[in-house]
Design a protein around this motif. Structure first.
Motif, mmCIF file in Angstrom:
data_model
loop_
_atom_site.group_PDB
_atom_site.id
_atom_site.type_symbol
_atom_site.label_atom_id
_atom_site.label_comp_id
_atom_site.label_asym_id
_atom_site.label_seq_id
_atom_site.Cartn_x
_atom_site.Cartn_y
_atom_site.Cartn_z
ATOM 1 N N ILE A 161 -5.199 8.613 -44.509
ATOM 2 C CA ILE A 161 -4.032 7.886 -45.089
ATOM 3 C C ILE A 161 -4.032 6.476 -44.198
ATOM 4 N N ASN A 162 -4.553 5.430 -44.640
ATOM 5 C CA ASN A 162 -4.861 4.243 -43.919
ATOM 6 C C ASN A 162 -3.276 3.243 -44.031
ATOM 7 N N GLU A 163 -2.781 3.234 -44.990
ATOM 8 C CA GLU A 163 -1.751 2.389 -45.148
ATOM 9 C C GLU A 163 -0.457 3.053 -46.300
ATOM 10 N N VAL A 164 0.547 2.730 -46.011
ATOM 11 C CA VAL A 164 1.766 3.118 -46.855
ATOM 12 C C VAL A 164 2.764 1.915 -46.749
ATOM 13 N N CYS A 165 3.272 1.730 -48.199
ATOM 14 C CA CYS A 165 4.340 0.859 -48.335
ATOM 15 C C CYS A 165 5.409 1.417 -49.006
ATOM 16 N N ALA A 166 6.511 1.919 -48.107
ATOM 17 C CA ALA A 166 7.538 2.650 -48.862
ATOM 18 C C ALA A 166 8.601 1.769 -49.470
ATOM 19 N N SER A 167 8.479 0.459 -49.416
ATOM 20 C CA SER A 167 9.567 -0.353 -50.188
ATOM 21 C C SER A 167 8.830 -1.606 -50.622
ATOM 22 N N ASN A 168 7.997 -1.334 -51.764
ATOM 23 C CA ASN A 168 7.333 -2.334 -52.152
ATOM 24 C C ASN A 168 8.005 -3.148 -53.481
ATOM 25 N N ASN A 213 7.090 -6.944 -53.841
ATOM 26 C CA ASN A 213 6.107 -8.005 -54.264
ATOM 27 C C ASN A 213 4.567 -7.911 -53.765
ATOM 28 N N SER A 214 4.400 -6.786 -53.008
ATOM 29 C CA SER A 214 3.143 -6.478 -52.327
ATOM 30 C C SER A 214 1.890 -6.287 -53.351
ATOM 31 N N TYR A 215 2.296 -5.408 -54.450
ATOM 32 C CA TYR A 215 1.454 -5.150 -55.412
ATOM 33 C C TYR A 215 1.934 -4.888 -56.755
ATOM 34 N N LEU A 216 1.191 -5.227 -57.598
ATOM 35 C CA LEU A 216 1.897 -5.121 -59.119
ATOM 36 C C LEU A 216 0.906 -4.155 -59.912
ATOM 37 N N ASP A 226 -4.768 14.936 -43.629
ATOM 38 C CA ASP A 226 -4.162 13.599 -42.854
ATOM 39 C C ASP A 226 -2.651 13.770 -43.147
ATOM 40 N N ILE A 227 -2.140 13.677 -42.066
ATOM 41 C CA ILE A 227 -0.396 13.471 -42.125
ATOM 42 C C ILE A 227 0.186 12.254 -41.519
ATOM 43 N N LEU A 228 0.846 11.621 -42.175
ATOM 44 C CA LEU A 228 1.244 10.421 -41.718
ATOM 45 C C LEU A 228 3.031 10.302 -41.657
ATOM 46 N N SER A 229 3.527 10.235 -40.694
ATOM 47 C CA SER A 229 5.135 10.054 -40.841
ATOM 48 C C SER A 229 5.452 8.657 -40.882
ATOM 49 N N ILE A 230 6.396 8.365 -41.849
ATOM 50 C CA ILE A 230 6.402 6.815 -42.089
ATOM 51 C C ILE A 230 8.024 6.526 -41.403
ATOM 52 N N PRO A 231 8.051 5.414 -40.519
ATOM 53 C CA PRO A 231 9.431 5.113 -39.971
ATOM 54 C C PRO A 231 10.113 4.222 -41.087
ATOM 55 N N GLU A 232 11.361 4.172 -40.745
ATOM 56 C CA GLU A 232 12.120 3.090 -41.683
ATOM 57 C C GLU A 232 11.634 1.676 -41.641
ATOM 58 N N SER A 233 11.467 1.244 -42.592
ATOM 59 C CA SER A 233 11.188 -0.338 -42.576
ATOM 60 C C SER A 233 11.526 -1.251 -43.792
ATOM 61 N N GLU A 234 11.158 -2.432 -43.449
ATOM 62 C CA GLU A 234 12.027 -3.509 -44.347
ATOM 63 C C GLU A 234 11.002 -3.443 -45.672
ATOM 64 N N ALA A 235 11.543 -4.047 -46.902
ATOM 65 C CA ALA A 235 10.910 -4.469 -47.948
ATOM 66 C C ALA A 235 9.418 -5.190 -47.864
ATOM 67 N N ASP A 236 8.435 -4.738 -48.496
ATOM 68 C CA ASP A 236 7.196 -5.410 -48.393
ATOM 69 C C ASP A 236 6.640 -5.500 -46.954
ATOM 70 N N ILE A 237 6.935 -4.401 -46.079
ATOM 71 C CA ILE A 237 6.328 -4.372 -44.952
ATOM 72 C C ILE A 237 5.613 -2.732 -44.848
ATOM 73 N N SER A 238 4.377 -2.863 -44.594
ATOM 74 C CA SER A 238 3.702 -1.581 -44.867
ATOM 75 C C SER A 238 3.531 -1.089 -43.520
ATOM 76 N N TYR A 239 3.075 0.276 -43.459
ATOM 77 C CA TYR A 239 3.071 0.908 -42.027
ATOM 78 C C TYR A 239 1.355 1.394 -42.071
ATOM 79 N N GLY A 240 0.696 1.540 -41.160
ATOM 80 C CA GLY A 240 -0.523 1.744 -41.527
ATOM 81 C C GLY A 240 -1.661 1.743 -40.237
ATOM 82 N N ARG A 241 -2.765 1.943 -40.411
ATOM 83 C CA ARG A 241 -3.788 1.967 -39.050
ATOM 84 C C ARG A 241 -4.347 0.618 -38.884
#
Length: 219
Positions: free
Chosen positions: A56-63, A65-68, A157-172
């Motif tokens: 799991i390379n990248e996760v956006c939990a609050s999209n 404008n980053s992708y349509l 793979d397992i990835l824990s996602i911390p709290e984040s702002e909109a259009d900020i992703s979490y990844g490797r």
């Protein structure tokens, strides 16, 4: 390289049976003895520590404008990455935001990821697969865990996602590495081009919210 012949030969050796030196002599010293068993243990441990090339390379939990998607919507998304020089068939792999049901979304037959390439899964509570656009029937929330599970039930793979702002992703950073950061989103693109992002942590107060009869100092 450890193989089935090695295991069978050493099992027979432990039982006192005659074995083929070529299979059981892992140390290549011309005899089968306890040192071959030590070598076997090291080889098994090394194989157990091998990392899966599928991550799991990248996760956006609050999209926002980053992708349509093809319909113009902005669902949350999960990006998988094949960190190898070989094609990986992920047919039957499960993707989920919960540990109880690891197969909330299951990749259909003939789903592959090319070497050093990406695959995006859109998470919007719909179950749609068309024109290679995968929609998972669950949404992602910050401060939860995403699971990628192989068809035999093992953790890929397992990835824990911390709290984040909109259009900020979490990844490797970079792709496939163990270094995890908040970043500017790069769906279907290398994380090496991302910029590290900083999120504002929620404040922790010295007293809980509520009504008080006496004054006090709040920090």
């Amino acid at each position: 390289m450890l193989n089935g012949d090695d295991l069978t030969a050493l099992e027979k050796y432990l039982l006192g049976e005659k074995v083929s030196i070529s299979d059981a002599d892992l140390c290549r010293d011309g005899v089968t003895d306890v040192f071959d068993l030590i070598m076997l243990r090291k080889m098994i441990a090394a194989q157990g520590n091998e990392k899966s090339p599928l991550v799991i390379n990248e996760v956006c939990a609050s999209n926002k404008n980053s992708y349509l998607d093809k319909s113009g919507n902005s669902p949350d998304w999960i990006e998988l990455y094949n960190n190898s020089e070989n094609i990986i068939d992920i047919s039957g792999f499960g993707l989920s935001d919960g540990n109880k049901n690891r197969y909330k979304f299951t990749f259909p037959e003939n789903t592959v990821i090319k070497p050093l390439s990406y695959l995006l899964v859109l998470c919007d509570d719909t179950a749609i697969i068309n024109d290679k656009e995968f929609h998972a029937e669950f949404k992602i929330s910050s401060d939860e865990t995403v699971y990628l599970t192989s068809p035999d039930g093992k953790d890929a793979d397992i990835l824990s996602i911390p709290e984040s702002e909109a259009d900020i992703s979490y990844g490797r950073f970079s792709d496939g590495s163990d270094n995890l950061i908040f970043m500017t989103p790069t769906p279907n693109k290398t994380n090496a081009d991302a910029e590290q992002a900083y999120t504002i942590e929620k404040p922790i107060f010295s007293h809980e919210a509520g009504f008080y009869d006496e004054s006090f100092s709040l920090e």
